[in-house]
Design a protein around this motif. Structure first.
Motif, PDB file in Angstrom:
ATOM      1  N   THR A  81       0.838  -1.204   0.000  1.00  0.00           N
ATOM      2  CA  THR A  81       0.000   0.000   0.000  1.00  0.00           C
ATOM      3  C   THR A  81       0.870   1.251   0.000  1.00  0.00           C
ATOM      4  O   THR A  81       0.687   2.164  -0.810  1.00  0.00           O
ATOM      5  N   THR A  85       1.532   4.139  -2.933  1.00  0.00           N
ATOM      6  CA  THR A  85       1.155   5.515  -2.609  1.00  0.00           C
ATOM      7  C   THR A  85       2.349   6.455  -2.710  1.00  0.00           C
ATOM      8  O   THR A  85       2.267   7.530  -3.310  1.00  0.00           O
ATOM      9  N   TRP A 148      -3.177   0.948  -2.741  1.00  0.00           N
ATOM     10  CA  TRP A 148      -3.229   2.396  -2.995  1.00  0.00           C
ATOM     11  C   TRP A 148      -4.581   2.810  -3.563  1.00  0.00           C
ATOM     12  O   TRP A 148      -4.899   3.991  -3.614  1.00  0.00           O
ATOM     13  N   SER A 150      -7.366   1.792  -2.126  1.00  0.00           N
ATOM     14  CA  SER A 150      -8.149   1.969  -0.913  1.00  0.00           C
ATOM     15  C   SER A 150      -9.640   1.742  -1.148  1.00  0.00           C
ATOM     16  O   SER A 150     -10.485   2.504  -0.666  1.00  0.00           O
ATOM     17  N   TRP A 169      -3.726   8.012   6.007  1.00  0.00           N
ATOM     18  CA  TRP A 169      -3.534   7.884   4.551  1.00  0.00           C
ATOM     19  C   TRP A 169      -4.457   8.850   3.808  1.00  0.00           C
ATOM     20  O   TRP A 169      -4.020   9.564   2.902  1.00  0.00           O
ATOM     21  N   LEU A 173      -3.320  12.121   1.632  1.00  0.00           N
ATOM     22  CA  LEU A 173      -3.598  12.202   0.196  1.00  0.00           C
ATOM     23  C   LEU A 173      -4.416  13.433  -0.161  1.00  0.00           C
ATOM     24  O   LEU A 173      -4.215  14.041  -1.225  1.00  0.00           O
TER      25      LEU A 173
END
Lengths: 555, 305
Positions: A81, A85, A148, A150, A169, A173
């Motif tokens: 992940t 990212t 990534w 999600s 996260w 972002l």
């Protein structure tokens, strides 16, 4: 491209006035100079590249054997992940923003970006956001662990408590997204309004075209992701049910919103890389870029078509037949403008006078591998085939051919190509070539191996696998470790050359373009006087670019 | 532009490329798993076709680039121009039009094969809460194929289970060979994916939606069903055995098997928690454990180490 004053070809350029400005401290200050901000972006994102690469090393170590025996499963899920990212949102996209920051004003003959302060703010959002993301490794239950993408509902399955990896996260972002939107506004305004006299759209270098197209995509598509992430945050922390299927929410809507940005994101990353190829290839082939106008328009064409292809990531997501077929066709159409570019690069090299210095090696290597990545992309667009390989290592191999073998190679080409301009010093050619071969061969070993694995049905994101897949996985892992080692000569070369390299002249490559007519490094206001543009770009037929410079930094 | 001799050489080059790329396309069949459904044969045909075209383009361009690297090198310190051609409208039009026709051809081929898959029964019917009318231009039939057998597939964290027409529930998927079977897919918690690589068939399973697929295996044997959509901590272990067998064997299995007792704790989860100590590095991160066997509404957290 030319202007009224003659080109300064004095190899022993006196940089002492810049020397005081060259003070390293300014790179840690809140500067509004686009050149400082550009270097800040590039240096910071490279740190994240190293971190993301380190995570990849652990992932590949885990995949050496079929069993899960290096890291436990929650950590493995956190690793891939965070790897995805970091590499996308903290390496390629912001690095491109940094490079564009440095080059665009120079290339269009501007003194700075349109909004210098906004520029600085956009950058300074990133370090806290990046550190926030990394800090989730220190949480008791670790980082986000849902990939990534999600996707809900899996991303909403978190241990109790408000502060969890997923929360961090999302917040990180959203911050990075805000920074990107600020940057997009700034770039577009700069390109539209700050061009030098005579710098018409069809005299702009293709790199500027590609930045313009990429930033248009940021502006159009990024709000969709930001909106989706905010709704996801509500679902996660405030108990809403936008995406919770068991409470009549719709998780597929999230997928649409996510890919509505994240597919164009691929082009936000790739278009500047194509722009780099368009700058580097003509300079070392000594030919004008073949079909400049069609390449420039193809850049815009790729951006436009890429807005309408996002469902190809969702061919197996309960997508109706009509949608599968429509998006199969649109996805394949992207191949037309990208094909135009690839053919133009090839035609530029044809019957040329090739100089194979490091930037050219990286550019040619990247362009060649992009052809491979593009071909597997067209395969993936074909729905019946995609249904078989969707979410397998075939996809992982395909997009790594694009994001690493094409885009990161282009980034290396750009670093070597503009290094003398940015630092005023030359890098070591031998170390650069070593870096190229250490990158090019292992990159192909690593990412090619993933295609047969995917065809055989090895799914992505698994931490343990059937023994039948081990052979190709060992090859991929060994290639990956070599790839990790390849950054060492690069770092040594860049750091050493920046400190002790021979002085660079204004235009070591005899390249066209306004950035080469000013000093290396450029003064605070970029140009002594704003140039007046009278000729088309890539004017390699002009004798003045064939003049030999009396420089001591080229052998 | 070119001399007559060069045209001859180019013709030979293209002919050689055609032969080589055709051969590579033929090899593509061997890169795939066994073909256990008729759909698999169609998908592999399409893949072979794509590989042939791809190999032709890749080798063609790489050949030109390598040729240039060998024969078009500059002499030291020679920074003069290679050629002064800035573009050529005819060539640019050609390399825009030809790829356009090529991708339309590929798209047409993909479309026709997709339709054949539908004829063969790769068909999904999505029941939404509000039925959506399919648009008039949807030429692909949305009618399900009649199937001789219907099996319910249940998936949750962390197991697959299958309910057969005689109400038998099992952890194994048994399918009669050469007969179409409809699978009604149900996910209980998160999105999962139904994937058997030998069937070339993949379908996400979304909680609270009924998604049906119809498939017709044509080759007896044992296959592996895998979860193709990331579903959490033990995602890699979400597998089940698939047995494709003659109708007699299938019916025999149906009548002679007693239902598996639904296990409260899965053996492999226990094994995993022991295994966790065996990993070189242990994070100690707690993981989400769904409530079993009902739908996970409440969240329990157990330390998996």
């Amino acid at each position: 491209m030319t202007h009224d004053s003659s080109i300064n070809t004095d190899g022993e350029l006196n940089n002492s006035s810049n020397e005081s400005e060259q003070n390293w401290r300014r790179y840690f200050s809140f500067s509004t100079d686009h050149k400082v901000i550009g270097v800040q972006y590039m240096a910071m994102t490279f740190m994240f590249f190293l971190i993301g690469g380190l995570l990849a090393m652990i992932i590949r170590a885990e995949l050496l054997t079929p069993e899960a025996n290096v890291v436990d499963r929650p950590l493995y899920n956190g690793l891939f992940t965070m790897h995805g990212t970091i590499m996308i949102f903290l390496w390629i996209i912001p690095f491109n923003a940094g490079l564009a920051n440095y080059l665009v004003p120079l290339m269009i003959g501007a003194r700075d970006m349109a909004f210098p302060l906004l520029n600085a703010i956009a950058f300074w959002i990133l370090p806290p956001a990046g550190l926030l993301l990394l800090s989730s490794f220190l949480l008791p239950n670790g980082t986000a662990q849902s990939g990534w993408w999600s996707y809900p509902p899996i991303s909403l399955q978190v241990p109790p408590g408000y502060i969890n990896g997923e929360f961090i996260w999302i917040v990180s972002l959203i911050l990075i997204g805000i920074s990107s939107i600020m940057g997009a506004i700034n770039f577009l305004t700069t390109i539209f309004w700050m061009r030098a006299p005579g710098m018409t759209f069809f005299r702009m270098p293709v790199f500027v075209w590609s930045v313009m197209s990429a930033q248009l995509l940021q502006l159009i598509n990024l709000p969709a992701l930001t909106g989706a992430l905010i709704l996801l945050l509500f679902d996660l922390s405030l108990g809403t049910q936008f995406f919770k299927p068991l409470e009549n929410g719709d998780p597929v809507i999230y997928q649409h919103l996510f890919w509505f940005y994240s597919h164009p994101a691929v082009y936000i990353m790739a278009l500047p890389a194509f722009g780099i190829f368009a700058e580097v290839l003509p300079a070392f082939a000594r030919n004008p870029l073949f079909g400049y106008r069609s390449v420039a328009l193809a850049t815009l064409g790729i951006a436009l078509v890429s807005i309408f292809v996002w469902v190809h990531h969702m061919f197996t997501s309960a997508t109706p037949n009509w949608m599968r077929m429509t998006f199969m066709v649109t996805s394949m159409l992207v191949a037309v403008p990208t094909g135009v570019k690839a053919f133009a690069w090839t035609a530029t090299i044809w019957r040329s006078k090739l100089h194979l210095e490091t930037p050219m090696l990286f550019a040619m290597g990247g362009a060649t591998m992009f052809i491979f990545g593009g071909i597997t992309g067209v395969m993936l667009a074909a729905t019946p085939f995609d249904i078989h390989v969707n979410n397998t290592y075939f996809v992982v191999g395909h997009f790594h051919y694009v994001v690493f073998n094409t885009i990161t190679m282009a980034i290396f080409a750009a670093i070597y190509f503009w290094f003398p301009k940015i630092t005023g010093r030359m890098y070591s050619e031998g170390w650069g070539k070593l870096h190229f071969w250490l990158t090019f061969i292992p990159a192909n070993i690593t990412f090619f191996s993933m295609h047969p694995l995917g065809l055989q049905g090895m799914l992505r994101r698994i931490s343990s696998y059937d023994p039948q897949y081990q052979g190709w996985n060992i090859i991929a892992s060994l290639g990956a470790f070599l790839l990790g080692a390849s950054t060492l000569p690069f770092i040594a070369n860049i750091v050493g050359s920046w400190l002790y390299g021979p002085r660079a002249v204004n235009n070591p490559w005899h390249a066209t373009g306004l950035e080469w007519i000013t000093s290396s490094p450029p003064p605070r206001d970029n140009f002594e006087e704003i140039p007046i543009v009278k000729r088309p770009p890539y004017d390699y037929g002009d004798p003045k670019y064939s003049v030999l410079e009396n420089s001591n930094n080229r052998d | 532009m070119f001399t007559f001799l060069e045209y001859i050489l180019i013709a030979f080059y293209v002919a050689g490329l055609l032969i080589v790329s055709r051969w590579i396309g033929q090899q593509a069949f061997s890169w795939m798993p066994v073909q256990a459904t008729a759909e698999a044969q169609r998908v592999d045909d399409l893949f072979s076709f794509l590989v042939s075209i791809g190999a032709f383009i890749l080798l063609g361009l790489v050949g030109v680039i390598v040729y240039a690297i060998i024969f078009h090198r500059a002499r030291q310190k020679d920074y003069s121009e290679g050629h002064s051609v800035r573009g050529d409208a005819r060539i640019e039009l050609l390399w825009t039009a030809v790829p356009t026709l090529l991708v339309l051809w590929i798209a047409f081929k993909g479309f026709s094969i997709y339709q054949q898959l539908n004829i063969l029964g790769l068909q999904q019917i999505v029941h939404l809460h509000t039925p959506v009318e399919s648009p008039a231009y949807a030429t692909v039939a949305n009618k399900p194929q009649p199937a001789t057998e219907t099996i319910d597939v249940f998936v949750k964290q962390w197991e697959w289970s299958f309910r057969y027409p005689n109400n038998l529930t099992s952890k194994e998927l048994h399918l009669p060979v050469n007969r179409s079977t409809r699978l009604n897919l149900h996910a209980q918690d998160v999105i999962h994916g139904f994937y058997v690589s030998a069937f070339r068939l993949k379908q996400d399973i979304i909680p609270n939606r009924n998604i049906d697929i119809v498939l017709t295996p044509i080759r007896s044997g044992k296959y592996r069903l895998k979860d193709s959509q990331f579903s959490g901590t033990y995602f890699a272990l979400m597998e089940a055995d698939v047995y494709v067998e003659p109708l007699d064997t299938y019916n025999q299995w149906l009548t002679q098997t007693t239902a598996n007792e639904p296990t409260q704790t899965k053996d492999w989860v226990v094994a995993e928690s022991i295994q966790a100590h065996k990993t070189f590095f242990n994070s100690g991160w707690q993981t989400f454990i769904p409530a079993s066997p009902a739908i996970a509404k409440e969240r329990k957290v157990s330390n998996d180490t």
